[in-house]
Design an enzyme around this catalytic site. Sequence first.
Site, PDB file in Angstrom:
ATOM      1  N   ASN A 194       0.781  -1.228   0.000  1.00 12.10           N
ATOM      2  CA  ASN A 194       0.000   0.000   0.000  1.00 12.10           C
ATOM      3  C   ASN A 194       0.818   1.286   0.000  1.00 12.10           C
ATOM      4  O   ASN A 194       0.257   2.372   0.063  1.00 12.10           O
ATOM      5  CB  ASN A 194      -0.970   0.008   1.187  1.00 12.10           C
ATOM      6  CG  ASN A 194      -2.042  -1.047   1.026  1.00 12.10           C
ATOM      7  OD1 ASN A 194      -2.436  -1.374  -0.076  1.00 12.10           O
ATOM      8  ND2 ASN A 194      -2.488  -1.595   2.131  1.00 12.10           N
ATOM      9  N   CYS A 195       2.115   1.189  -0.090  1.00 16.60           N
ATOM     10  CA  CYS A 195       2.996   2.354  -0.131  1.00 16.60           C
ATOM     11  C   CYS A 195       2.884   3.033  -1.505  1.00 16.60           C
ATOM     12  O   CYS A 195       2.871   2.364  -2.544  1.00 16.60           O
ATOM     13  CB  CYS A 195       4.420   1.882   0.128  1.00 16.60           C
ATOM     14  SG  CYS A 195       5.702   3.079  -0.242  1.00 16.60           S
ATOM     15  N   ASN A 196       2.801   4.353  -1.530  1.00 16.99           N
ATOM     16  CA  ASN A 196       2.687   5.083  -2.801  1.00 16.99           C
ATOM     17  C   ASN A 196       3.886   4.844  -3.722  1.00 16.99           C
ATOM     18  O   ASN A 196       3.720   4.716  -4.930  1.00 16.99           O
ATOM     19  CB  ASN A 196       2.501   6.578  -2.552  1.00 16.99           C
ATOM     20  CG  ASN A 196       1.121   6.907  -2.029  1.00 16.99           C
ATOM     21  OD1 ASN A 196       0.168   6.166  -2.261  1.00 16.99           O
ATOM     22  ND2 ASN A 196       1.014   8.011  -1.306  1.00 16.99           N
TER      23      ASN A 196
END
Length: 121
Positions: A10-12
Amino acid sequence: MELKVYGIKNCNTMKKTFDFLEGEGIVYEFTDYKKSAPDAGLLVKFADKVGFEKLINKKGLTYRKLDGEEKTQLESEDSALALLSKKSSMIKRPILQFPDGEIMMGFDPEAIKEKIDSIDK
């Protein structure tokens, strides 16, 4: 052997990495630290290639929330790697491991493409 990518889904920055790799048609195997915490052996391999200090994401919330004692643990490789294994959100992302064993940290599309192209030749 294919490209291995390590990080948190879920990290950009990871999302940019996935979009880039898929857009380039690059096959990869992803390991999500949230689902499978990195073991000491893997972190030692990374540290041997890039140095344990470079594995630490000092810009993230996890690092900023550390108390003084935990920050002190980051000064020595053994204790730093043990802490990173427990608090995997503090590991820089992404870490890319290429088929030749080389490690690249962070999202740099040009460098990734250049490395993939050099392997394919």
